[in-house]
Scaffold this active site. Structure first.
Site, mmCIF file in Angstrom:
data_model
loop_
_atom_site.group_PDB
_atom_site.id
_atom_site.type_symbol
_atom_site.label_atom_id
_atom_site.label_comp_id
_atom_site.label_asym_id
_atom_site.label_seq_id
_atom_site.Cartn_x
_atom_site.Cartn_y
_atom_site.Cartn_z
ATOM 1 N N HIS A 158 0.812 -1.221 0.000
ATOM 2 C CA HIS A 158 0.000 0.000 0.000
ATOM 3 C C HIS A 158 0.847 1.273 0.000
ATOM 4 O O HIS A 158 0.301 2.369 -0.126
ATOM 5 C CB HIS A 158 -0.938 0.011 1.217
ATOM 6 C CG HIS A 158 -0.223 0.300 2.493
ATOM 7 N ND1 HIS A 158 0.622 -0.616 3.088
ATOM 8 C CD2 HIS A 158 -0.186 1.408 3.260
ATOM 9 C CE1 HIS A 158 1.132 -0.074 4.186
ATOM 10 N NE2 HIS A 158 0.660 1.159 4.308
ATOM 11 N N HIS A 215 1.583 6.807 -0.029
ATOM 12 C CA HIS A 215 0.900 5.925 0.925
ATOM 13 C C HIS A 215 -0.570 5.832 0.522
ATOM 14 O O HIS A 215 -1.349 6.735 0.801
ATOM 15 C CB HIS A 215 1.040 6.499 2.335
ATOM 16 C CG HIS A 215 0.529 5.603 3.411
ATOM 17 N ND1 HIS A 215 -0.817 5.442 3.676
ATOM 18 C CD2 HIS A 215 1.195 4.818 4.294
ATOM 19 C CE1 HIS A 215 -0.955 4.595 4.681
ATOM 20 N NE2 HIS A 215 0.246 4.202 5.068
#
Length: 167
Positions: A74, A89
């Site tokens: 992620h 992120h």
């Protein structure tokens, strides 16, 4: 030297270099202060912007080297040829999904060019399972730059400048 040469001297910039950061995802730019996680909204890990994403891929926003792609896929870091340390992120609390909804394309320590695919993702699944899909894009070594100029509006991955840094 002509009579008019002094008339048309261009004003010199107070900065010696401009570094453009392109959009790693398509979507809409959101103020970093509006991200529902204090680590980003209070700029603890750096300054930047967030993106409310559309599409299904995260691209390299700069020419450089992938530092680390987290096991949960992620988030990743990338260091540019000019020394910019950038962190992307995807979403908030997406680490809890342990990689579900993400497919890693690039590898740690891989050299990449603007527009190279780093990670593919399933936006519908992530909208359903993540606390937020707002994606912070931050410069973690922001103190090395004299100024940051942030863009706003709708952006296209690999095409739109989202931030400019000045030395």
């Amino acid at each position: 030297m002509s009579f008019f040469s002094g008339f048309f001297n261009k004003k010199k910039s107070k900065y010696s270099k401009k570094i453009d950061i392109l959009a790693p995802l398509s979507g809409d730019i959101i103020n970093i202060e509006d991200v529902p996680d204090v680590v980003f909204s209070k700029k603890i890990v750096g300054d930047g912007i967030a993106i409310n994403p559309t599409g299904n891929k995260i691209l390299a926003p700069i020419n450089g080297t992938i530092g680390k792609i987290l096991n949960s896929m992620h988030a990743f870091s990338i260091i540019s040829e000019e020394g910019v340390e950038l962190f992307v992120h995807f979403g908030i609390d997406t680490v809890k999904l342990r990689g579900e909804g993400f497919k890693q394309i690039a590898q740690d320590n891989q050299k990449v060019k603007i527009g190279d695919t780093i990670i593919l993702f399933d936006l519908n699944l992530l909208k359903e399972k993540a606390r937020s899909i707002l994606t912070p894009v931050v410069i973690s070594n922001i103190e090395k730059f004299k100024n940051i100029e942030k863009s706003s509006g709708t952006i296209i991955a690999g095409k739109t400048i989202i931030m400019s840094l000045y030395n």
